[in-house]
Design a protein around this motif. Sequence first.
Motif, PDB file in Angstrom:
ATOM      1  N   THR A  72      11.722  13.342   1.318  1.00 64.33           N
ATOM      2  CA  THR A  72      10.407  12.763   1.594  1.00 64.33           C
ATOM      3  C   THR A  72      10.585  11.552   2.506  1.00 64.33           C
ATOM      4  O   THR A  72      11.682  11.014   2.660  1.00 64.33           O
ATOM      5  CB  THR A  72       9.691  12.295   0.311  1.00 64.33           C
ATOM      6  N   CYS A  73       9.459  11.142   3.086  1.00 64.78           N
ATOM      7  CA  CYS A  73       9.460   9.956   3.938  1.00 64.78           C
ATOM      8  C   CYS A  73       9.318   8.724   3.047  1.00 64.78           C
ATOM      9  O   CYS A  73       8.418   8.668   2.211  1.00 64.78           O
ATOM     10  CB  CYS A  73       8.294  10.041   4.916  1.00 64.78           C
ATOM     11  N   PRO A  74      10.187   7.727   3.200  1.00 65.11           N
ATOM     12  CA  PRO A  74      10.070   6.514   2.385  1.00 65.11           C
ATOM     13  C   PRO A  74       8.840   5.680   2.754  1.00 65.11           C
ATOM     14  O   PRO A  74       8.419   4.815   1.986  1.00 65.11           O
ATOM     15  CB  PRO A  74      11.367   5.746   2.681  1.00 65.11           C
ATOM     16  N   GLY A  75       8.227   5.966   3.911  1.00 65.49           N
ATOM     17  CA  GLY A  75       7.050   5.217   4.337  1.00 65.49           C
ATOM     18  C   GLY A  75       5.768   5.803   3.781  1.00 65.49           C
ATOM     19  O   GLY A  75       4.996   5.125   3.101  1.00 65.49           O
ATOM     20  N   CYS A  76       5.529   7.099   4.042  1.00 61.96           N
ATOM     21  CA  CYS A  76       4.234   7.691   3.676  1.00 61.96           C
ATOM     22  C   CYS A  76       4.364   8.743   2.581  1.00 61.96           C
ATOM     23  O   CYS A  76       3.382   9.364   2.202  1.00 61.96           O
ATOM     24  CB  CYS A  76       3.591   8.317   4.912  1.00 61.96           C
ATOM     25  N   ALA A  77       5.561   8.957   2.072  1.00 59.57           N
ATOM     26  CA  ALA A  77       5.814   9.875   0.969  1.00 59.57           C
ATOM     27  C   ALA A  77       5.569  11.338   1.329  1.00 59.57           C
ATOM     28  O   ALA A  77       5.568  12.214   0.460  1.00 59.57           O
ATOM     29  CB  ALA A  77       4.995   9.503  -0.274  1.00 59.57           C
ATOM     30  N   ARG A  87      13.491  13.531   9.578  1.00 60.70           N
ATOM     31  CA  ARG A  87      12.832  12.315  10.013  1.00 60.70           C
ATOM     32  C   ARG A  87      11.338  12.588   9.944  1.00 60.70           C
ATOM     33  O   ARG A  87      10.881  13.684  10.269  1.00 60.70           O
ATOM     34  CB  ARG A  87      13.270  12.036  11.466  1.00 60.70           C
ATOM     35  N   CYS A  88      10.549  11.608   9.508  1.00 58.22           N
ATOM     36  CA  CYS A  88       9.108  11.801   9.384  1.00 58.22           C
ATOM     37  C   CYS A  88       8.472  11.865  10.770  1.00 58.22           C
ATOM     38  O   CYS A  88       8.726  11.011  11.618  1.00 58.22           O
ATOM     39  CB  CYS A  88       8.503  10.649   8.584  1.00 58.22           C
ATOM     40  N   SER A  89       7.629  12.894  10.965  1.00 55.08           N
ATOM     41  CA  SER A  89       7.024  13.051  12.288  1.00 55.08           C
ATOM     42  C   SER A  89       5.919  12.020  12.523  1.00 55.08           C
ATOM     43  O   SER A  89       5.528  11.767  13.657  1.00 55.08           O
ATOM     44  CB  SER A  89       6.489  14.482  12.451  1.00 55.08           C
ATOM     45  N   ASP A  90       5.413  11.405  11.477  1.00 55.64           N
ATOM     46  CA  ASP A  90       4.389  10.368  11.633  1.00 55.64           C
ATOM     47  C   ASP A  90       4.993   8.979  11.795  1.00 55.64           C
ATOM     48  O   ASP A  90       4.634   8.230  12.690  1.00 55.64           O
ATOM     49  CB  ASP A  90       3.449  10.349  10.412  1.00 55.64           C
ATOM     50  N   CYS A  91       5.901   8.645  10.875  1.00 54.16           N
ATOM     51  CA  CYS A  91       6.435   7.277  10.845  1.00 54.16           C
ATOM     52  C   CYS A  91       7.729   7.131  11.634  1.00 54.16           C
ATOM     53  O   CYS A  91       8.115   6.011  11.982  1.00 54.16           O
ATOM     54  CB  CYS A  91       6.732   6.845   9.410  1.00 54.16           C
ATOM     55  N   GLY A  92       8.419   8.242  11.827  1.00 54.73           N
ATOM     56  CA  GLY A  92       9.703   8.164  12.509  1.00 54.73           C
ATOM     57  C   GLY A  92      10.831   7.668  11.614  1.00 54.73           C
ATOM     58  O   GLY A  92      11.950   7.466  12.066  1.00 54.73           O
TER      59      GLY A  92
END
Length: 113
Positions: A72-77, A87-92
């Motif tokens: 999961t993304c640590p920024g937006c879950a 890598r999160c496609s929204d937060c990078g």
Amino acid sequence: MHEYSIVQALLGQVERHARDHHASAVHRLHVSIGELSGVEVELLETAYDTFRERSICAAAELEIHPVAALWTCPGCAREIPRGTALRCSDCGLPARLTRGDEIVLDRIEMEVA
Ligand SMILES: [Zn+2]
């Protein structure tokens, strides 16, 4: 071998629980094994068969529940699917492994006198 020490630790845990609950027998163990835990399920089963003989688990079945890895993304879950860049496609942000590296004794089915 890695799996042998895992099994010895598991049996130790089970024996403590059994003693605390005054159990007379253990019927079944439920263990979750993450796909990235580094544990070979077959080796774990072999190790279990080797060590359980003189333990309270002599007649207990070992049930292994495989756990698929989840990032999961640590920024937006947001869940990050496998096979893509981790890598999160929204937060990078780089993905974080939230599941899949565990070795957990979930449940012990035992006979309490
Ligand atoms: Zn994100």
